[in-house]
Each structure stands twice: as C-alpha cells, then as structure tokens.
Design an enzyme around this catalytic site. Structure first.
Site, PDB file in Angstrom:
ATOM      1  N   GLU A   1      -2.871   6.282  -1.930  1.00  0.00           N
ATOM      2  CA  GLU A   1      -4.210   6.116  -1.344  1.00  0.00           C
ATOM      3  C   GLU A   1      -4.484   7.334  -0.444  1.00  0.00           C
ATOM      4  O   GLU A   1      -5.294   8.174  -0.774  1.00  0.00           O
ATOM      5  CB  GLU A   1      -4.285   4.833  -0.500  1.00  0.00           C
ATOM      6  CG  GLU A   1      -5.628   4.657   0.225  1.00  0.00           C
ATOM      7  CD  GLU A   1      -5.558   3.652   1.395  1.00  0.00           C
ATOM      8  OE1 GLU A   1      -4.487   3.478   2.002  1.00  0.00           O
ATOM      9  OE2 GLU A   1      -6.619   3.081   1.714  1.00  0.00           O
TER      10      GLU A   1
ATOM     11  N   HIS B   1       1.862   0.028  -0.273  1.00  0.00           N
ATOM     12  CA  HIS B   1       0.730   0.936  -0.411  1.00  0.00           C
ATOM     13  C   HIS B   1       1.271   2.317  -0.779  1.00  0.00           C
ATOM     14  O   HIS B   1       2.222   2.803  -0.143  1.00  0.00           O
ATOM     15  CB  HIS B   1      -0.020   1.062   0.916  1.00  0.00           C
ATOM     16  CG  HIS B   1      -0.924  -0.081   1.244  1.00  0.00           C
ATOM     17  ND1 HIS B   1      -0.507  -1.372   1.281  1.00  0.00           N
ATOM     18  CD2 HIS B   1      -2.251  -0.098   1.579  1.00  0.00           C
ATOM     19  CE1 HIS B   1      -1.542  -2.148   1.622  1.00  0.00           C
ATOM     20  NE2 HIS B   1      -2.605  -1.398   1.805  1.00  0.00           N
TER      21      HIS B   1
ATOM     22  N   HIS C   1      -4.892  -7.821  -2.934  1.00  0.00           N
ATOM     23  CA  HIS C   1      -4.835  -6.807  -1.878  1.00  0.00           C
ATOM     24  C   HIS C   1      -5.992  -7.028  -0.914  1.00  0.00           C
ATOM     25  O   HIS C   1      -7.088  -6.516  -1.111  1.00  0.00           O
ATOM     26  CB  HIS C   1      -4.895  -5.421  -2.549  1.00  0.00           C
ATOM     27  CG  HIS C   1      -4.738  -4.268  -1.616  1.00  0.00           C
ATOM     28  ND1 HIS C   1      -4.438  -2.988  -2.047  1.00  0.00           N
ATOM     29  CD2 HIS C   1      -4.829  -4.183  -0.269  1.00  0.00           C
ATOM     30  CE1 HIS C   1      -4.366  -2.179  -1.015  1.00  0.00           C
ATOM     31  NE2 HIS C   1      -4.610  -2.878   0.084  1.00  0.00           N
TER      32      HIS C   1
ATOM     33  N   HIS D   1      -6.292  -7.493   3.369  1.00  0.00           N
ATOM     34  CA  HIS D   1      -5.669  -7.589   4.696  1.00  0.00           C
ATOM     35  C   HIS D   1      -6.496  -8.585   5.498  1.00  0.00           C
ATOM     36  O   HIS D   1      -7.701  -8.373   5.687  1.00  0.00           O
ATOM     37  CB  HIS D   1      -5.673  -6.230   5.391  1.00  0.00           C
ATOM     38  CG  HIS D   1      -4.959  -5.164   4.617  1.00  0.00           C
ATOM     39  ND1 HIS D   1      -3.632  -4.856   4.833  1.00  0.00           N
ATOM     40  CD2 HIS D   1      -5.369  -4.358   3.615  1.00  0.00           C
ATOM     41  CE1 HIS D   1      -3.272  -3.891   4.006  1.00  0.00           C
ATOM     42  NE2 HIS D   1      -4.299  -3.564   3.250  1.00  0.00           N
TER      43      HIS D   1
HETATM   44  N1  LIG Z   1      -6.621   0.735   3.224  1.00  0.00           N
HETATM   45  C1  LIG Z   1      -5.513   0.614   3.973  1.00  0.00           C
HETATM   46  N2  LIG Z   1      -4.538   1.535   3.860  1.00  0.00           N
HETATM   47  C2  LIG Z   1      -3.437   1.445   4.595  1.00  0.00           C
HETATM   48  N3  LIG Z   1      -3.223   0.479   5.479  1.00  0.00           N
HETATM   49  C3  LIG Z   1      -4.164  -0.453   5.629  1.00  0.00           C
HETATM   50  N4  LIG Z   1      -4.225  -1.529   6.430  1.00  0.00           N
HETATM   51  C4  LIG Z   1      -5.394  -2.131   6.215  1.00  0.00           C
HETATM   52  N5  LIG Z   1      -6.093  -1.478   5.289  1.00  0.00           N
HETATM   53  C5  LIG Z   1      -5.339  -0.429   4.898  1.00  0.00           C
HETATM   54 ZN   LIG Z   2      -4.614  -2.041   1.930  1.00  0.00          ZN
END
Ligand SMILES: Nc1ncnc2[nH]cnc12
Ligand SMILES: [Zn+2]
Length: 397
Positions: free
Chosen positions: A252, A249, A59, A61
C-alpha cells in the site's frame, strides 16, 4: 467493564439519553430499519446486482468506522476533547465531517488524525457501539460476513484493557449474528511502527482470546515504508503456533518487495491491500499459484493518493492472472464510502461482467475465515444471484 448481553442496553447505560432517539439515527446514518442515507450515492437503486451481491468484507479497521456523529457522542460521553483547529472552537458535526472527508494528504497524515480520534474509545460499551454501528451499516450494503480489524496496542497504550476492547466487539458481533445474520471475526493488528517486543507482549496477552475464538487472527498495519514485515517473523510464527489466522498490510505505502517479504517471512495466506504486487510479474504469478487473497481497498487507495483513480488499480491484471482478491472499505469514515460504494466504484471503472463478479465473490467467500458450512451458505446465495443475472449487461449490474 464486562459486556452486557445486549449492546443496546449497554449503550443506553453509558450514553444516557444521547444514545437514544435522534442521536442513534445520526450515528447509524440511517433510519431504524437500517436503511442508510449517509456517505452514499444511489448505489442501491441503481445497482440491483451489486446491492444484492452477498459481500464479505475482510479489511475494515473499526477505528476507521468512527464517524463524525459517533466521535461527537463518545467525546461528550467520556469527556475527552477532540482535536480542533482552535481551542475556543470545539469541533462541530460539519467541521468534523469536513476533516474526515477525503482526500488525505498522505497515509501518515491520515494515521495521525485516526489515532487522535480513537482516544474517545474508553469502555467495552464504546467498542460495542462502534462495532455494532459498523455492522448494522454494513448489513445495509448486504455484507453477510465481516472480518473486523482492531489496533489493540493503540488502545492498551492509552490504558484501555485489552479484554474491554475485545469483549465490547464480541458483544456487537454476537448481536449482529443473532439479529442480522451477519457472521464476523476479529483480527488484532500489530502496529509495525511500534517495537516488535510490544507486539509479542500483545500477542501473549491475547492468547486466551485466541483460544476462546473471540480473536480469530492477527494482522500488521500502520505506517508501512521503512517497517518491512520480516521484522515481525517471530511474532507471526508464535501467532500461528497459537492457532491464529494471519494477514499483513503490504504493498500500500511501500512497494511489491514488502508483499514478497510478508509472504516469505510471515507465511501469510492473505495480504491487506497488496496492489503494488502488480509491479512484479513474478510475484503476480506466485500469488496466483499460492491462492493468496489480496484485500483490495479501492476508495482508500484513491483517498490516500496511492493511485489517482480507481481505474488505475490492477483489477483486470489480477483477474487475468488468476490472483484472488476481495473488495473492502478499509476506513469507511475517512475514505468516502462503505462496501457497496467500493463495489460500485470498481464497476464504474472496469465494467465487469456477471462472470467476473462471480470470480471475485467466490474468492471472497473461499478466503473468509469461516468453516465449510458457512462458506456453502454464502456460495449458495451467490450462485443463485449469478444465475438470476445471467447475460445481463455490465452497465445494468
Ligand atoms: N490504510 C491503512 N494502512 C495502514 N494502516 C492502517 N490503519 C488503518 N488504516 C490503515
Ligand atoms: Zn488497512
């Protein structure tokens, strides 16, 4: 443009002298041996076991790996101004570093900054440089396998060709495999706050890249609350028909019910974050029984205020209940640490044993999107390390 076989030569062509020498050292945050010296404590010297641990990062990005030096270099190269607090004061290395530093006031505030910054990415070689810079830095943390997320729509909406972004990342991935022995995969994330039809269009455009293996799977990210996963059920069903691995996702920025929705309606075998699943005992039992992998991001969760401290994460709860999870950096340029820093933060908060780290490491390897041969290689390295540290005290790891 098309990627070159060597990302260093393509970077040189695009970036001229800026991309060599001092600039390169600053961007990489380390010396030419790949030793890092930025954004890190003394993790390597103080944590022999965690440093040597063969890590799988699931995970991360790539846009979240745009560090301040990289932002400045790409902004100058592509003549794209970075957002600044005042028009006659362009951002400096110090001001950008401060802006990137945690904490961030909310997930949305972070996402707004992150989207503004990624506009500096224009060409295949920019994506190549970004991915290579991350992979090289990850290698210094002994990441042996990395699954890289990319927000395809954010780039195509700005007029960047999908194939340019994918080809650039592919060039860096090939180089990391050849020069560093780091295996990797690419995950295209749909942004849940964009229309479902847009995600479907993007998936269809990505189909040839799924067929070639340049893209391994799809995900779902961005602002979570108010955008439940189930809306994307049709997109994920088509992705699965195209042979894509899937993740989303959830849990969160919204509650445990989004995790349940992602599992039930998207059919995913992996959840990015997922920490709020701990709020439902029934869901915890279900995730454990299904072997669903949660990609937990400790420093991210603290940086965005999802929890007040790493010790509040349900790490023990998940271990005790048999929920599989890996540890990840999410957006390392924004959350104060790369992968080893996240491992160290977990160890400082929970004092895990060698055996417990074995459970985490095996789940991370088994849950990776690689074939059995690669899994066996990584497992062999892990088991040898565990044996070498048998009986060691948690504080010495
Ligand atoms: N923590 C995160 N939550 C949702 N989308 C994301 N895109 C990049 N980081 C993210
Ligand atoms: Zn993320």
């Amino acid at each position: 443009g098309s990627p070159s076989p060597s990302s260093s030569s393509s970077a040189r062509r695009d970036g001229g002298r800026n991309v060599d020498g001092d600039w390169k050292r600053k961007v990489d945050g380390g010396d030419d041996n790949g030793n890092n010296n930025n954004n890190s404590n003394n993790s390597t010297t103080h944590h022999p076991f965690l440093s040597a641990f063969p890590k799988c990062e699931h995970h991360i990005h790539l846009e979240g790996a745009l560090t301040a030096p990289l932002l400045l270099a790409l902004s100058a190269k592509n003549n794209i101004p970075l957002p600044s607090s005042s028009p006659d004061q362009p951002p400096t290395l110090d001001s950008l570093t401060a802006l990137l530093s945690p904490p961030h006031s909310s997930l949305q505030a972070f996402l707004t900054l992150y989207e503004a910054h990624q506009t500096v990415l224009r060409t295949a070689s920019d994506f190549d440089l970004l991915a290579w810079t991350y992979l090289r830095r990850a290698h210094a943390d002994h990441v042996v396998h990395a699954e890289l997320s990319l927000d395809a729509q954010a780039h195509t909406a700005r007029g960047v060709a999908l194939s340019a972004a994918i080809d650039g990342v592919s060039a860096a991935r090939r180089r990391a495999e050849a020069e560093l022995g780091v295996s990797s995969r690419l995950v295209l994330c749909f942004q849940r706050d964009r229309p479902v039809a847009d995600a479907l269009r993007t998936l269809r455009e990505a189909a040839p890249h799924l067929a070639s293996g340049a893209v391994a799977g799809v995900g779902l990210d961005s602002c979570e609350a108010g955008f439940p996963p189930g809306a994307f059920a049709g997109v994920f069903a088509e992705a699965a028909r195209l042979g894509a691995r899937t993740t989303a996702h959830a849990g969160e920025g919204a509650g445990w019910d989004y995790v349940r929705d992602a599992v039930e309606r998207l059919g995913v075998a992996r959840i990015d974050h997922g920490v709020r699943a701990a709020e439902s005992a029934e869901l915890v039992a279900r995730l454990a029984a299904a072997g669903t992998l949660l990609t937990v991001c400790p420093l991210s969760n603290v940086s965005l205020g999802c929890v007040a401290a790493v010790r509040e994460l349900p790490v023990r709860r998940f271990l005790d209940a048999g929920v599989r999870f890996s540890i990840n950096s999410d957006d390392p340029a924004y959350f104060g640490g790369y992968l080893l820093d996240n491992y160290v933060a977990v160890q400082e908060a929970f004092g895990l044993s060698v055996g417990e780290w074995g459970v985490i490491g095996r789940a991370s390897i088994e849950g990776s999107w690689v074939d059995g041969g690669r899994k066996r290689e990584m497992l062999g390295e892990l088991e040898a390390l565990l044996k070498g540290f048998e009986g060691a005290e948690p504080r010495d790891l």
